[in-house]
Scaffold this motif. Structure first.
Motif, PDB file in Angstrom:
ATOM      1  N   ASP A  97      -4.295  -2.863   3.498  1.00 25.88           N
ATOM      2  CA  ASP A  97      -3.538  -2.151   4.374  1.00 25.88           C
ATOM      3  C   ASP A  97      -2.400  -3.168   4.831  1.00 25.88           C
ATOM      4  N   VAL A  98      -1.300  -3.041   4.333  1.00 30.60           N
ATOM      5  CA  VAL A  98      -0.113  -3.786   4.626  1.00 30.60           C
ATOM      6  C   VAL A  98       0.988  -3.424   5.428  1.00 30.60           C
ATOM      7  N   ALA A  99       1.586  -4.237   6.415  1.00 31.66           N
ATOM      8  CA  ALA A  99       2.971  -3.921   6.845  1.00 31.66           C
ATOM      9  C   ALA A  99       3.867  -4.725   6.324  1.00 31.66           C
ATOM     10  N   ARG A 100       5.020  -4.122   6.033  1.00 33.08           N
ATOM     11  CA  ARG A 100       6.025  -4.974   5.187  1.00 33.08           C
ATOM     12  C   ARG A 100       6.978  -5.576   6.255  1.00 33.08           C
ATOM     13  N   SER A 101       7.008  -5.015   7.540  1.00 30.82           N
ATOM     14  CA  SER A 101       7.838  -5.891   8.656  1.00 30.82           C
ATOM     15  C   SER A 101       7.227  -5.718   9.777  1.00 30.82           C
ATOM     16  N   ARG A 102       7.737  -6.353  10.720  1.00 30.27           N
ATOM     17  CA  ARG A 102       7.313  -6.357  12.500  1.00 30.27           C
ATOM     18  C   ARG A 102       7.359  -4.743  12.714  1.00 30.27           C
ATOM     19  N   TRP A 103       8.247  -4.318  12.382  1.00 26.78           N
ATOM     20  CA  TRP A 103       8.496  -2.899  12.942  1.00 26.78           C
ATOM     21  C   TRP A 103       7.780  -1.686  12.079  1.00 26.78           C
ATOM     22  N   ALA A 104       7.391  -2.139  10.848  1.00 30.28           N
ATOM     23  CA  ALA A 104       7.063  -1.027   9.990  1.00 30.28           C
ATOM     24  C   ALA A 104       5.517  -0.807  10.151  1.00 30.28           C
ATOM     25  N   ARG A 107       0.497   0.586   5.322  1.00 26.97           N
ATOM     26  CA  ARG A 107      -0.014   1.662   4.702  1.00 26.97           C
ATOM     27  C   ARG A 107      -0.808   0.976   3.620  1.00 26.97           C
ATOM     28  N   ALA A 108      -1.546   1.932   3.062  1.00 23.01           N
ATOM     29  CA  ALA A 108      -2.331   1.487   1.911  1.00 23.01           C
ATOM     30  C   ALA A 108      -1.683   1.059   0.494  1.00 23.01           C
ATOM     31  N   TYR A 109      -2.140  -0.026   0.026  1.00 21.15           N
ATOM     32  CA  TYR A 109      -1.722  -0.148  -1.405  1.00 21.15           C
ATOM     33  C   TYR A 109      -3.018  -0.526  -2.059  1.00 21.15           C
ATOM     34  N   TRP A 110      -2.781  -0.122  -3.478  1.00 20.05           N
ATOM     35  CA  TRP A 110      -3.966  -0.116  -4.434  1.00 20.05           C
ATOM     36  C   TRP A 110      -3.764  -1.133  -5.768  1.00 20.05           C
ATOM     37  N   GLY A 111      -4.424  -1.839  -6.105  1.00 21.86           N
ATOM     38  CA  GLY A 111      -4.261  -2.612  -7.194  1.00 21.86           C
ATOM     39  C   GLY A 111      -4.626  -1.577  -8.523  1.00 21.86           C
ATOM     40  N   GLN A 112      -4.287  -2.181  -9.829  1.00 19.21           N
ATOM     41  CA  GLN A 112      -4.370  -1.517 -10.814  1.00 19.21           C
ATOM     42  C   GLN A 112      -5.797  -1.232 -11.391  1.00 19.21           C
ATOM     43  N   GLY A 113      -6.703  -1.869 -10.912  1.00 19.02           N
ATOM     44  CA  GLY A 113      -8.349  -1.826 -11.372  1.00 19.02           C
ATOM     45  C   GLY A 113      -8.378  -2.857 -12.484  1.00 19.02           C
ATOM     46  N   THR A 114      -9.678  -3.385 -12.173  1.00 21.00           N
ATOM     47  CA  THR A 114     -10.146  -4.221 -13.518  1.00 21.00           C
ATOM     48  C   THR A 114     -11.533  -3.793 -14.008  1.00 21.00           C
ATOM     49  N   GLN A 115     -11.952  -3.744 -15.059  1.00 22.68           N
ATOM     50  CA  GLN A 115     -13.024  -3.053 -15.796  1.00 22.68           C
ATOM     51  C   GLN A 115     -14.105  -4.250 -15.511  1.00 22.68           C
ATOM     52  N   VAL A 116     -15.301  -3.853 -15.089  1.00 25.74           N
ATOM     53  CA  VAL A 116     -16.466  -4.546 -14.921  1.00 25.74           C
ATOM     54  C   VAL A 116     -17.566  -3.737 -15.933  1.00 25.74           C
ATOM     55  N   THR A 117     -18.046  -4.353 -16.774  1.00 23.81           N
ATOM     56  CA  THR A 117     -19.161  -3.933 -17.499  1.00 23.81           C
ATOM     57  C   THR A 117     -20.277  -4.895 -17.628  1.00 23.81           C
TER      58      THR A 117
END
Length: 120
Positions: A97-104, A107-117
């Motif tokens: 959950d990231v704010a891009r500036s002091r005034w923004a 919002r949520a951001y997601w990574g691309q995923g990594t497979q664990v088997t």
């Protein structure tokens, strides 16, 4: 903002893996960070979550085996996974959950995923 996850792979049951995820780009403040996972044919579920002050919570099935941590200076989150079981096989996604500036607003951001088997 980009989230880059790494550290997945193939491991035998009982083994360990450590996932890492870095938030990069225009980052002013990172609030909660988390790891979610999605097994084949199942919904994405929360594995572990950590606040900016270090408070953690885990899925019941993972307590005692998985440990989430973060490095606020590097905007990174980690997931140490021990005593892995075949049921832990999934794609693991990092979340922030990231704010891009002091005034923004954050919002949520997601990574691309990594497979664990995990093999039995």
């Amino acid at each position: 903002v980009q989230l880059q996850a790494s550290g997945g792979g193939l491991v035998q049951a009982g083994g360990s893996l450590r996932l890492s995820c870095a938030a990069s780009g225009t980052v002013f403040r990172v609030n909660d960070m988390a790891w979610y996972r999605q097994a084949p044919g199942k919904r994405r579920e929360l594995a572990a979550r950590i606040t900016s002050s270090g408070t953690t919570n885990y899925a019941d099935s993972l307590k005692g085996r998985f440990t989430i941590s973060r490095d606020n200076a590097k905007n990174m989150v980690y997931l140490q996974m021990n005593s892995l079981e075949p049921e832990d096989t999934a794609v693991y996604y990092c979340y922030a959950d990231v704010a891009r500036s002091r005034w923004a607003d954050a919002r949520a951001y997601w990574g691309q995923g990594t497979q664990v088997t995990v093999s039995s």
